[in-house]
Design a protein around this motif. Structure first.
Motif, mmCIF file in Angstrom:
data_model
loop_
_atom_site.group_PDB
_atom_site.id
_atom_site.type_symbol
_atom_site.label_atom_id
_atom_site.label_comp_id
_atom_site.label_asym_id
_atom_site.label_seq_id
_atom_site.Cartn_x
_atom_site.Cartn_y
_atom_site.Cartn_z
ATOM 1 N N TYR A 145 0.814 -1.255 -0.072
ATOM 2 C CA TYR A 145 0.110 -0.059 -0.008
ATOM 3 C C TYR A 145 0.864 1.186 -0.036
ATOM 4 N N ARG A 146 -0.018 2.400 -0.180
ATOM 5 C CA ARG A 146 0.930 3.605 -0.433
ATOM 6 C C ARG A 146 1.447 4.148 0.778
ATOM 7 N N VAL A 147 2.729 4.616 0.964
ATOM 8 C CA VAL A 147 3.520 5.113 2.277
ATOM 9 C C VAL A 147 3.485 6.624 1.986
ATOM 10 N N VAL A 148 2.902 7.407 2.847
ATOM 11 C CA VAL A 148 3.101 8.983 2.933
ATOM 12 C C VAL A 148 3.713 9.627 3.995
ATOM 13 N N ASP A 149 4.572 10.565 3.503
ATOM 14 C CA ASP A 149 5.339 11.166 4.663
ATOM 15 C C ASP A 149 4.731 12.622 4.870
ATOM 16 N N VAL A 150 4.208 12.504 5.936
ATOM 17 C CA VAL A 150 3.341 13.985 6.446
ATOM 18 C C VAL A 150 4.185 15.146 6.640
ATOM 19 N N HIS A 151 5.643 14.829 6.921
ATOM 20 C CA HIS A 151 6.545 16.031 7.485
ATOM 21 C C HIS A 151 7.493 16.171 6.873
ATOM 22 N N LEU A 198 4.827 8.866 -1.290
ATOM 23 C CA LEU A 198 4.098 10.309 -1.467
ATOM 24 C C LEU A 198 4.835 11.285 -0.364
ATOM 25 N N GLN A 199 5.312 12.562 -0.759
ATOM 26 C CA GLN A 199 5.663 13.602 0.269
ATOM 27 C C GLN A 199 4.576 14.710 0.299
ATOM 28 N N ARG A 244 14.508 14.759 -4.661
ATOM 29 C CA ARG A 244 13.875 14.001 -3.594
ATOM 30 C C ARG A 244 13.247 12.885 -4.152
ATOM 31 N N LEU A 245 12.709 12.646 -5.407
ATOM 32 C CA LEU A 245 12.003 11.467 -5.813
ATOM 33 C C LEU A 245 13.239 10.266 -5.668
ATOM 34 N N ALA A 246 14.269 10.326 -6.111
ATOM 35 C CA ALA A 246 15.407 9.437 -6.046
ATOM 36 C C ALA A 246 15.424 8.940 -4.354
ATOM 37 N N ASP A 247 15.655 9.976 -3.488
ATOM 38 C CA ASP A 247 15.515 9.632 -2.148
ATOM 39 C C ASP A 247 14.265 8.912 -1.618
ATOM 40 N N PHE A 276 3.681 13.768 -4.988
ATOM 41 C CA PHE A 276 3.578 14.994 -3.818
ATOM 42 C C PHE A 276 2.407 15.473 -3.754
ATOM 43 N N ALA A 277 2.194 15.884 -2.545
ATOM 44 C CA ALA A 277 1.096 16.778 -1.997
ATOM 45 C C ALA A 277 1.595 17.972 -1.560
#
Length: 358
Positions: free
Chosen positions: A26-32, A97-98, A86-89, A138-139
């Motif tokens: 499932y999708r992993v999202v970084d909120v910070h 998604l960041q 950033r995408l590579a990291d 990204f969001a």
């Protein structure tokens, strides 16, 4: 500074490497996370004064020097300013998604109204450009000019209406003014109406005279600033007046989620705490959300146990060196069941920021 320190200094900067954890389906999202917009910084630069930046004002010469060299490095420049880097990291980390937000040094609360709007719009346009180019990666959240609350409301409405931003970032104070002050009620009211989630990220601590050594202005003062701000907002009745206002507090919410019993006890025995609220402070605290950038798996487990998995969100503080470099491996060490892990790793941020909406 001695020669030994200078020799190992460059190695302090964390380098993102391939995660040692298994990537979930499932999708992993970084909120910070933080993304720098240099064009906005150029607008603000002529109006800057050192007292506007407490994290620098109360930093030692050693810290200031290191920060300059660290931020000027090619790796840091790319991480802060280049979406492709950033995408590579993110691919190495296993982050799908960041959520982009400005660094706290780029709130620019001290700008007058015309320049504040201009800087915010430049930041938002840059974020929108990146999101449009990489909509599945990204969001973004807004940076309203909080020192001008009525204007901040206009900026939030514009960011929501024109760019589809479902959140905004704010500091733990506004040029030293605490967030429980009634002048900010119009912002909380608008945020609730617009269903825009606040992400509290302190800029520093305004009374850091004793914190200049040992990088305490960040190590201790960042969570301390959040603790003070959140406590004052609760005791000042922000959520009693605006029960639908939603807020995420980064760095695990500061110290309050780990020591709220003392504040609850004071509420029971001291009249000063009961002027604006009619429930225990922890009852309001349970309405808030917290990220996982706390460095100790047991602390994440405490947040889940005490506040529910629905209130804990993956956050790394990328690309700062005080961040979580391998977030999947870190969360793998937390005692979570599959449902809890799914919520923490992305489900909660997706729900709060409505990331599944077009």
């Amino acid at each position: 500074m001695n020669d030994m320190t200078e020799e190992w200094w460059p190695e302090l900067a964390p380098k993102v490497t391939q995660t040692v954890a298994e990537k979930p389906s499932y999708r992993v999202v970084d909120v910070h996370t933080h993304f720098s917009v240099l064009a906005a910084a150029e607008i603000a630069r002529p109006f800057f004064k050192p007292e506007y930046e407490p994290r620098s004002l109360y930093s030692s010469a050693e810290t200031l020097r290191y920060n300059r060299e660290y931020r000027a490095s090619a790796r840091q420049t790319a991480q802060f300013e280049d979406a492709e880097a950033r995408l590579a990291d993110m691919d190495k980390q296993g982050v799908d998604l960041q959520v982009l937000a400005v660094p706290p040094t780029e709130y620019f609360y001290w700008l007058d109204e015309p320049h504040a709007v201009q800087a915010s719009r430049v930041q938002h346009e840059r974020f929108a450009e990146i999101v449009a180019r990489h909509p599945h990666r990204f969001a973004a959240v807004a940076n309203p000019p909080m020192n001008h609350p009525e204007l901040a409301v206009e900026v939030l409405r514009e960011a929501k209406r024109d760019l589809g931003f479902n959140g905004f970032e704010l500091s733990a104070d506004v040029l030293g003014l605490d967030l429980d002050h009634p002048r900010f009620d119009v912002v909380w009211e608008a945020a609730a109406e617009l269903e825009m989630v606040a992400i509290m990220h302190p800029q520093g601590f305004t009374h850091g005279q004793r914190m200049t050594d040992y990088y305490l202005i960040n190590v201790m003062c960042m969570p301390l600033a959040s603790t003070l701000a959140t406590t004052r907002m609760i005791l000042g009745g922000v959520w009693r007046r605006h029960p639908d206002f939603q807020m995420i507090v980064v760095h695990g919410g500061g110290y309050l989620p780990f020591y709220f019993a003392r504040t609850d006890h004071a509420f029971e025995v001291r009249p000063e705490l009961r002027k604006h609220i009619d429930h225990r402070p922890s009852d309001y605290l349970r309405k808030l959300y917290f990220d996982t950038n706390v460095f100790d798996p047991d602390m994440v487990r405490h947040l889940v146990t005490e506040f529910g998995a629905e209130h804990v969100l993956l956050g790394t503080d990328y690309p700062f060196d005080m961040g979580t470099v391998d977030p999947l491996a870190f969360i793998e060490r937390v005692d979570l069941n599959d449902h809890e892990r799914r919520l923490v790793l992305g489900g909660n941020t997706t729900r709060l920021l409505r990331l599944d909406q077009p």
